[in-house]
Write a protein that holds these residues in place. Structure first.
Motif, PDB file in Angstrom:
ATOM      1  N   GLU A  58       0.841  -1.198   0.000  1.00  0.00           N
ATOM      2  CA  GLU A  58       0.000   0.000   0.000  1.00  0.00           C
ATOM      3  C   GLU A  58       0.879   1.252   0.000  1.00  0.00           C
ATOM      4  N   PRO A  59       0.367   2.361  -0.533  1.00  0.00           N
ATOM      5  CA  PRO A  59       1.137   3.612  -0.520  1.00  0.00           C
ATOM      6  C   PRO A  59       1.426   4.076   0.912  1.00  0.00           C
ATOM      7  N   LEU A  60       2.631   4.596   1.090  1.00  0.00           N
ATOM      8  CA  LEU A  60       3.071   5.125   2.380  1.00  0.00           C
ATOM      9  C   LEU A  60       3.331   6.617   2.245  1.00  0.00           C
ATOM     10  N   VAL A  61       3.154   7.336   3.360  1.00  0.00           N
ATOM     11  CA  VAL A  61       3.476   8.759   3.412  1.00  0.00           C
ATOM     12  C   VAL A  61       4.346   9.032   4.632  1.00  0.00           C
ATOM     13  N   VAL A  62       5.154  10.068   4.507  1.00  0.00           N
ATOM     14  CA  VAL A  62       5.969  10.536   5.628  1.00  0.00           C
ATOM     15  C   VAL A  62       5.291  11.768   6.206  1.00  0.00           C
ATOM     16  N   LEU A  63       4.959  11.684   7.473  1.00  0.00           N
ATOM     17  CA  LEU A  63       4.374  12.821   8.182  1.00  0.00           C
ATOM     18  C   LEU A  63       5.501  13.565   8.889  1.00  0.00           C
ATOM     19  N   ALA A  64       5.665  14.839   8.593  1.00  0.00           N
ATOM     20  CA  ALA A  64       6.602  15.688   9.318  1.00  0.00           C
ATOM     21  C   ALA A  64       5.809  16.380  10.418  1.00  0.00           C
ATOM     22  N   VAL A  65       6.205  16.135  11.657  1.00  0.00           N
ATOM     23  CA  VAL A  65       5.439  16.564  12.821  1.00  0.00           C
ATOM     24  C   VAL A  65       6.219  17.616  13.609  1.00  0.00           C
ATOM     25  N   ASP A  66       5.583  18.754  13.870  1.00  0.00           N
ATOM     26  CA  ASP A  66       6.168  19.800  14.706  1.00  0.00           C
ATOM     27  C   ASP A  66       5.868  19.445  16.165  1.00  0.00           C
ATOM     28  N   GLN A  67       6.909  19.083  16.887  1.00  0.00           N
ATOM     29  CA  GLN A  67       6.743  18.681  18.294  1.00  0.00           C
ATOM     30  C   GLN A  67       6.043  19.746  19.122  1.00  0.00           C
ATOM     31  N   ASP A  68       6.288  21.006  18.833  1.00  0.00           N
ATOM     32  CA  ASP A  68       5.707  22.093  19.623  1.00  0.00           C
ATOM     33  C   ASP A  68       4.192  22.176  19.480  1.00  0.00           C
ATOM     34  N   LEU A  69       3.642  21.549  18.448  1.00  0.00           N
ATOM     35  CA  LEU A  69       2.198  21.609  18.210  1.00  0.00           C
ATOM     36  C   LEU A  69       1.459  20.356  18.689  1.00  0.00           C
ATOM     37  N   LEU A  70       2.175  19.432  19.286  1.00  0.00           N
ATOM     38  CA  LEU A  70       1.568  18.147  19.669  1.00  0.00           C
ATOM     39  C   LEU A  70       0.616  18.236  20.866  1.00  0.00           C
ATOM     40  N   GLY A  71       1.023  18.911  21.919  1.00  0.00           N
ATOM     41  CA  GLY A  71       0.198  18.948  23.121  1.00  0.00           C
ATOM     42  C   GLY A  71       0.302  17.696  23.964  1.00  0.00           C
ATOM     43  N   CYS A  72       1.328  16.876  23.722  1.00  0.00           N
ATOM     44  CA  CYS A  72       1.582  15.676  24.527  1.00  0.00           C
ATOM     45  C   CYS A  72       3.089  15.439  24.550  1.00  0.00           C
ATOM     46  N   PRO A  73       3.556  14.632  25.481  1.00  0.00           N
ATOM     47  CA  PRO A  73       5.002  14.415  25.590  1.00  0.00           C
ATOM     48  C   PRO A  73       5.583  13.623  24.423  1.00  0.00           C
ATOM     49  N   VAL A  74       6.822  13.980  24.080  1.00  0.00           N
ATOM     50  CA  VAL A  74       7.645  13.188  23.166  1.00  0.00           C
ATOM     51  C   VAL A  74       8.877  12.782  23.957  1.00  0.00           C
ATOM     52  N   VAL A  75       9.119  11.473  24.030  1.00  0.00           N
ATOM     53  CA  VAL A  75      10.239  10.955  24.797  1.00  0.00           C
ATOM     54  C   VAL A  75      11.159  10.192  23.844  1.00  0.00           C
ATOM     55  N   PHE A  76      12.439  10.526  23.859  1.00  0.00           N
ATOM     56  CA  PHE A  76      13.421   9.799  23.061  1.00  0.00           C
ATOM     57  C   PHE A  76      13.867   8.582  23.867  1.00  0.00           C
ATOM     58  N   GLU A  77      13.624   7.404  23.305  1.00  0.00           N
ATOM     59  CA  GLU A  77      13.918   6.158  24.009  1.00  0.00           C
ATOM     60  C   GLU A  77      14.658   5.202  23.079  1.00  0.00           C
ATOM     61  N   VAL A  78      15.498   4.363  23.666  1.00  0.00           N
ATOM     62  CA  VAL A  78      16.233   3.355  22.908  1.00  0.00           C
ATOM     63  C   VAL A  78      15.471   2.039  23.026  1.00  0.00           C
ATOM     64  N   PRO A  79      14.906   1.541  21.907  1.00  0.00           N
ATOM     65  CA  PRO A  79      14.201   0.253  21.946  1.00  0.00           C
ATOM     66  C   PRO A  79      15.173  -0.884  22.273  1.00  0.00           C
ATOM     67  N   PRO A  80      14.655  -1.990  22.797  1.00  0.00           N
ATOM     68  CA  PRO A  80      15.525  -3.111  23.180  1.00  0.00           C
ATOM     69  C   PRO A  80      16.389  -3.655  22.037  1.00  0.00           C
ATOM     70  N   ASP A  81      15.913  -3.582  20.809  1.00  0.00           N
ATOM     71  CA  ASP A  81      16.654  -4.153  19.684  1.00  0.00           C
ATOM     72  C   ASP A  81      17.434  -3.109  18.887  1.00  0.00           C
ATOM     73  N   ALA A  82      17.665  -1.928  19.472  1.00  0.00           N
ATOM     74  CA  ALA A  82      18.327  -0.842  18.749  1.00  0.00           C
ATOM     75  C   ALA A  82      19.467  -0.266  19.576  1.00  0.00           C
ATOM     76  N   ASP A  83      20.287   0.540  18.922  1.00  0.00           N
ATOM     77  CA  ASP A  83      21.385   1.207  19.624  1.00  0.00           C
ATOM     78  C   ASP A  83      21.296   2.727  19.508  1.00  0.00           C
ATOM     79  N   GLU A  84      20.118   3.210  19.092  1.00  0.00           N
ATOM     80  CA  GLU A  84      19.897   4.653  19.001  1.00  0.00           C
ATOM     81  C   GLU A  84      18.512   4.991  19.535  1.00  0.00           C
ATOM     82  N   ALA A  85      18.352   6.227  19.976  1.00  0.00           N
ATOM     83  CA  ALA A  85      17.078   6.671  20.543  1.00  0.00           C
ATOM     84  C   ALA A  85      16.123   7.101  19.432  1.00  0.00           C
ATOM     85  N   PHE A  86      14.863   6.749  19.615  1.00  0.00           N
ATOM     86  CA  PHE A  86      13.786   7.128  18.703  1.00  0.00           C
ATOM     87  C   PHE A  86      12.757   7.950  19.475  1.00  0.00           C
TER      88      PHE A  86
END
Length: 106
Positions: A58-86
């Motif tokens: 199916e077609p995919l799109v990339v959403l560019a999101v302005d964190q300042d407009l979210l109104g909820c927390p964004v937390v950078f976390e390192v998933p168990p199977d990764a070595d970088e924070a998302f």
């Protein structure tokens, strides 16, 4: 800061009409996952697409999101199977926080 989210085009279209987006990742909702998965940059996004969206036709799109407009927390976390924070969005994504929508090409 702008963060990115990879979405199925149909799911984004439905959310745009509803006013908010509640999918976390491919096949899982915000309610199921507890947050919405996002990426800090295009390199992370490409890696996510390669690991988790390879068989998606199916077609995919990339959403560019302005964190300042979210109104909820964004937390950078390192998933168990990764070595970088998302960035993880801990709440629904208001359509108004999406500053651009771009078709994703592999």
């Amino acid at each position: 800061m702008t963060i990115l989210h990879l979405a199925l085009a149909d799911e984004w279209a439905a959310a745009a009409g509803a006013g908010e987006y509640r999918m976390s990742t491919l096949g899982r909702t915000l309610a199921e996952e507890g947050f919405i998965h996002a990426c800090a940059d295009l390199d992370q996004l490409r890696g996510v697409a390669e690991r988790f969206y390879t068989g998606v036709t199916e077609p995919l799109v990339v959403l560019a999101v302005d964190q300042d407009l979210l109104g909820c927390p964004v937390v950078f976390e390192v998933p168990p199977d990764a070595d970088e924070a998302f960035p993880h969005i801990y709440g629904p994504l208001p359509v108004a926080a999406v500053v651009s929508v771009t078709p994703f090409a592999r």
